[in-house]
Structures are given as C-alpha cells and as structure tokens.
Enzyme design. Structure first.
Site, short mmCIF file in Angstrom:
data_model
loop_
_atom_site.label_atom_id
_atom_site.label_comp_id
_atom_site.label_asym_id
_atom_site.label_seq_id
_atom_site.Cartn_x
_atom_site.Cartn_y
_atom_site.Cartn_z
N THR A 48 12.02 10.87 -49.91
CA THR A 48 11.23 12.17 -50.34
C THR A 48 12.03 13.46 -49.55
O THR A 48 12.41 14.52 -50.06
CB THR A 48 9.81 12.45 -49.85
OG1 THR A 48 9.11 11.35 -50.63
CG2 THR A 48 9.30 13.62 -50.18
N ASP A 71 5.77 6.03 -42.82
CA ASP A 71 4.60 6.66 -42.79
C ASP A 71 4.17 6.43 -41.41
O ASP A 71 3.47 7.36 -41.01
CB ASP A 71 3.72 5.81 -43.98
CG ASP A 71 4.19 5.84 -45.39
OD1 ASP A 71 4.77 7.05 -45.72
OD2 ASP A 71 3.77 4.85 -46.10
#
EC number: 4.2.3.3
Length: 152
Positions: A48, A71
């Site tokens: 991302t 994450d």
C-alpha cells in the site's frame, strides 16, 4: 481501566492499510485528498505504501507488507502512541491468511482510542472533520497505573 489523556498534534501520524481488493479504492481516496494528506506524516504497510508513494509522490514510511508482519508493525506503533489515525480499507467478504493480525490491529486501535476509518465514507467523514487538522486531546489507558496494579 483508569484513563489519562494524550494530545494529538495538528500534524497527524496517519497509517494507511488496505487489503488487495481495496487498494484501488484507497489509492483513489488518497489522490482525492492528496493536498491535505501531504501535510501529515504517512505510514503504510508495504505494498500500500509503495503504491501511494508512486501514485502521489508523497513520502510514506513503508513498513512490511501486511501478511509479512506489517499489520503488527502498525499495531505496535499505535501502542507506542506513534500513530494518531488509522485508515484501513479492509475487505469483509474475503478471508485473508493474516485475519488474526487484522483483528489485533483493530483491537489495538480501539484500546488506544484512535480514530479508525474502515471504508471510504468513514474516511471522508474523518478527513472532513474540523478535528482532523487541529490539535485534539483523547482519553487513553493509563498504562503506568495498569502496570502498577498488575504488579501488586
């Protein structure tokens, strides 16, 4: 749990995370809000972050890819009070191998009481809020008191 406060500066530290099926939507949202987002410090999971940098030219602190631990890196930064806002476009219709990491990330964002947007509508409400570009004080767990109680 006893609470204390934390002041979030006007210049926010914003984490950008998205599942594969949501990357296009997140990229479009970032492009739409490029001028405002460029005034803040951006962090993102690997894929991302690289896509955002390439598409916008905005500097992004790129962490590991989500399935490779990104994450969890974002979650650690939240726990360290280094992330102020989480923009996480996730795909509720497709399971991912790192679903437990996703749940842990959302849990930590809730524990540390930071604003979270999990879809474009919520992200729009968040970025259009008067609080987005100003200093704001939030309530957070008083970890020192928590630790003292646990060690009694």
């Amino acid at each position: 749990m006893e609470l204390t406060t934390r002041t979030i500066a006007a210049r926010k530290h914003i984490a950008l995370v998205s599942h594969d099926h949501c990357k296009k939507s997140l990229l479009e949202w970032v492009m739409q809000n490029r001028d405002l987002l460029s005034q803040h410090e951006l962090y993102a999971t690997g894929t991302t972050g690289n896509l955002v940098q390439k598409a916008t030219g905005i500097d992004v602190h790129c962490l590991l890819s989500g399935p490779m631990g990104g994450d969890q890196e974002v979650g650690a930064l939240i726990s360290e009070k280094k992330i102020d806002i989480l923009i996480f476009f996730w795909d509720p219709l497709n399971a991912v191998p790192h679903d437990p990491d996703v749940k842990a990330l959302l849990r930590l964002a809730t524990v540390w009481n930071i604003p979270v947007a999990t879809n474009r509508s919520t992200a729009d409400f968040l970025i259009d809020s008067a609080l987005f570009s100003g200093e704001v004080t939030i309530a957070i767990p008083n970890y020192d008191r928590y630790l003292q109680q646990r060690l009694k």
